[in-house]
Design an enzyme around this catalytic site. Structure first.
Site, PDB file in Angstrom:
ATOM      1  N   GLY A  43      -5.336  -2.961   8.775  1.00 38.45           N
ATOM      2  CA  GLY A  43      -5.026  -1.797   9.595  1.00 38.45           C
ATOM      3  C   GLY A  43      -4.814  -2.100  11.064  1.00 38.45           C
ATOM      4  O   GLY A  43      -4.790  -1.192  11.884  1.00 38.45           O
ATOM      5  N   ARG A  60      -6.165 -20.610   7.498  1.00 40.55           N
ATOM      6  CA  ARG A  60      -6.367 -21.935   8.103  1.00 40.55           C
ATOM      7  C   ARG A  60      -7.730 -22.512   7.712  1.00 40.55           C
ATOM      8  O   ARG A  60      -7.863 -23.695   7.400  1.00 40.55           O
ATOM      9  CB  ARG A  60      -6.293 -21.841   9.628  1.00 40.55           C
ATOM     10  CG  ARG A  60      -4.897 -21.640  10.188  1.00 40.55           C
ATOM     11  CD  ARG A  60      -4.163 -22.948  10.280  1.00 40.55           C
ATOM     12  NE  ARG A  60      -2.895 -22.807  10.978  1.00 40.55           N
ATOM     13  CZ  ARG A  60      -1.865 -23.626  10.805  1.00 40.55           C
ATOM     14  NH1 ARG A  60      -1.946 -24.635   9.961  1.00 40.55           N
ATOM     15  NH2 ARG A  60      -0.754 -23.440  11.471  1.00 40.55           N
ATOM     16  N   LYS A  72      -8.188   0.503  -5.170  1.00 39.98           N
ATOM     17  CA  LYS A  72      -9.368  -0.092  -4.536  1.00 39.98           C
ATOM     18  C   LYS A  72     -10.639   0.633  -4.933  1.00 39.98           C
ATOM     19  O   LYS A  72     -10.663   1.864  -5.013  1.00 39.98           O
ATOM     20  CB  LYS A  72      -9.242  -0.005  -3.007  1.00 39.98           C
ATOM     21  CG  LYS A  72      -8.193  -0.922  -2.396  1.00 39.98           C
ATOM     22  CD  LYS A  72      -8.266  -0.825  -0.873  1.00 39.98           C
ATOM     23  CE  LYS A  72      -7.043  -1.401  -0.191  1.00 39.98           C
ATOM     24  NZ  LYS A  72      -6.972  -2.861  -0.248  1.00 39.98           N
ATOM     25  N   GLY A  90      -3.129  -7.313   8.273  1.00 37.37           N
ATOM     26  CA  GLY A  90      -2.464  -7.446   9.564  1.00 37.37           C
ATOM     27  C   GLY A  90      -1.012  -7.865   9.501  1.00 37.37           C
ATOM     28  O   GLY A  90      -0.369  -8.061  10.531  1.00 37.37           O
ATOM     29  N   ASP A 108       0.847  -1.199   0.000  1.00 40.12           N
ATOM     30  CA  ASP A 108       0.000   0.000   0.000  1.00 40.12           C
ATOM     31  C   ASP A 108       0.875   1.239   0.000  1.00 40.12           C
ATOM     32  O   ASP A 108       1.803   1.341   0.811  1.00 40.12           O
ATOM     33  CB  ASP A 108      -0.854   0.053   1.280  1.00 40.12           C
ATOM     34  CG  ASP A 108      -2.100  -0.816   1.181  1.00 40.12           C
ATOM     35  OD1 ASP A 108      -2.249  -1.532   0.176  1.00 40.12           O
ATOM     36  OD2 ASP A 108      -2.922  -0.768   2.118  1.00 40.12           O
ATOM     37  N   GLY A 132      -0.274  -3.648   3.985  1.00 34.56           N
ATOM     38  CA  GLY A 132      -0.975  -2.366   3.941  1.00 34.56           C
ATOM     39  C   GLY A 132      -0.254  -1.337   4.766  1.00 34.56           C
ATOM     40  O   GLY A 132       0.753  -0.771   4.347  1.00 34.56           O
ATOM     41  N   SER A 133      -0.749  -1.148   5.988  1.00 35.65           N
ATOM     42  CA  SER A 133      -0.182  -0.123   6.855  1.00 35.65           C
ATOM     43  C   SER A 133       1.187  -0.527   7.377  1.00 35.65           C
ATOM     44  O   SER A 133       1.952   0.319   7.835  1.00 35.65           O
ATOM     45  CB  SER A 133      -1.135   0.104   8.032  1.00 35.65           C
ATOM     46  OG  SER A 133      -2.470  -0.007   7.598  1.00 35.65           O
TER      47      SER A 133
END
Lengths: 291, 188
Positions: free
Chosen positions: A152, A164, A80, A213, A23, A234-235
């Site tokens: 995030g 999983r 996005k 995450g 990102d 992402g972040s």
């Protein structure tokens, strides 16, 4: 000459395998990502951690921003659109973005449907938490999947949960008789034909990345060990203390995930990771994965 | 015969499956020892910038270059062709520099312009091909043979034991281009 065929779309996704998609919110960040070895960037106005913190309606990024990022790098640029927002998707396609992420990180636009992605020349990637959701997105024409995780948060637990679950469901599907498969299709809300295809292949028919995450090289390696073809970060990169170093380390960890000594070396002295959030501390209506 | 497929990033699996269908042993190449005892190596599609950074940072770039200089047959598709090329017209770097062609990265434009078409290959006729954000070969050096064309432009070239394609034969069911490469490996 045929453009926009399913083979051209899914074939493009195959080229991302083993890679990291990052990102970015500025052309400078996009160049850092490219130099670090990202296989693509996701052009955004705000990274998921900021969307989560600031609240409000999260929409497609400003086309000007997306165009600036497209000009800044030679690698593919993704963007996005909101779930079900056909007009945002058409705008992104017209801009020439290379992949559209119909993403739960933005505020959903259609409470009933996702986009009919067969109508587009540009390929789409969609999120999933389980096999049923994956099959529905494939039925709508998604050319690539990613497990959702919880964007995030800097907390990998939901990404692991979704991978999983997917693995477990595919493993069980492989053993099923035709009669069991039909009942299972009804149970998980999946089209029978797509389940049959997955049963025959023994895996998903398109590339599947992990997302939501991932904040450290070890997180990236973990998701690869669980079978992800690559990762979205992402972040995790630009909310950390040393984005360049962390980005490079995550790229190496994604390829050499089975080499603990290399993982130890690249994990060293990366500075502070992004601050993380416990999933239990997030009110359920604020969880993006249920969108 | 054992063929390696460079697997740091990109579509290695598809090449491995094609090679196994042709009855040869195909193994992923991630580390210098993986280069031992190979009769040929495939450099698959992916992102050339990402692949090169991984090769350099993992210490695989130099041993790979040395093996190719010593005559290990190679087949580069798309990003793999870019890694092999002597010159990249629209990018400040070049990588292995062993195939005397100048390539232009992303010459067909963005993904919406990616396409399926046929490539006319010498001795094989029309071969189905997938072009994905494909490079174009803008200059062909002396000693480089054009084996295949699309739209009258070179799409498959050969110099000694090195084969380069702007397209992806591994995304189709047609194995003839891979067979052509295996014949090259057998000859060396």
């Amino acid at each position: 000459m045929q453009k926009g065929t399913y083979r051209v779309k899914t074939g493009f996704a195959e080229m991302f395998k083993g890679g990291v998609i990052m990102d970015v919110t500025t052309p400078e960040q996009a160049q850092i990502a490219e130099e670090a070895g990202a296989v693509a960037v996701m052009a955004l106005e705000r990274v998921p951690a900021d969307i989560r913190a600031q609240g409000g309606v999260a929409r497609m990024a400003d086309p000007k921003k997306i165009k600036e990022i497209m000009r800044a790098v030679s690698i593919p640029v993704m963007a996005k659109c909101r779930i079900g927002h056909i007009a945002e998707a058409r705008i992104l396609e017209a801009l020439g973005v290379d992949f559209i992420d119909e993403s739960e990180v933005l505020t959903p636009a259609d409470p009933f449907h996702h986009i009919d992605k067969w109508q587009f020349k540009v390929p789409f990637v969609c999120g999933c938490r389980d096999l049923g959701e994956a099959c529905r997105r494939l039925a709508e024409g998604a050319a690539m999947l990613r497990t959702k995780g919880e964007a995030g948060t800097g907390n990998v637990v939901e990404a692991v949960r979704h991978m999983r679950i997917l693995n477990d469901q595919i493993r069980r599907l492989k053993e099923m008789s035709r009669a069991e498969l039909v009942t299972y299709a009804k149970e998980i809300g999946a089209p029978v034909e797509i389940l049959e295809m997955i049963q025959e292949l023994g895996r998903l028919p398109v590339v599947n990345f992990a997302a939501g995450g991932i904040a450290t090289p070890a997180d990236a390696a973990l998701m690869r060990m669980l079978g992800a073809d690559g990762v979205f970060v992402g972040s995790g990169i630009f909310k950390s203390e040393n984005p360049e170093k962390r980005a490079r380390a995550i790229v190496l960890a994604c390829t050499y995930y089975d080499d603990p000594e290399l993982l130890a070396k690249v994990s060293e002295d990366l500075g502070e990771a992004m601050p993380g959030v416990e999933i239990e501390k997030i009110p359920e209506h604020s969880l993006m994965q249920y969108r | 015969m054992k063929i390696g497929v460079l697997a740091v990033q990109g579509a290695a699996r598809e090449h491995i499956l094609c090679l196994r269908k042709l009855g040869v042993e195909a193994v992923p190449v991630l580390r210098p020892p993986d280069l031992l005892d190979l009769s040929g190596i495939v450099l698959p599609g992916g992102e050339s910038t990402a692949q090169w950074r991984l090769l350099s940072r993992a210490g695989l770039a130099e041993p790979l270059k040395k093996a190719l200089e010593e005559g290990l047959p190679a087949f580069g598709t798309c990003a793999g062709l870019i890694l092999l090329a002597k010159e990249i017209t629209n990018w400040p770097e070049h990588y292995l520099g062993l195939l005397d062609v100048a390539v232009e990265r992303n010459a067909t434009g963005r993904q919406v312009d990616s396409f399926e078409a046929e490539v006319e290959v010498d001795g094989l006729g029309e071969v189905p091909a997938v072009f994905i954000r494909a490079p174009a070969i803008r200059r062909v050096g002396r000693g480089v043979e054009v084996l295949g064309t699309h739209d009258d432009e070179p799409a498959l070239v050969k110099q000694g034991a090195i084969l380069g394609a702007t397209f992806h034969p591994e995304l189709t069911e047609d194995l003839r281009v891979h067979e052509l490469f295996l014949n090259l490996c057998r000859k060396e």
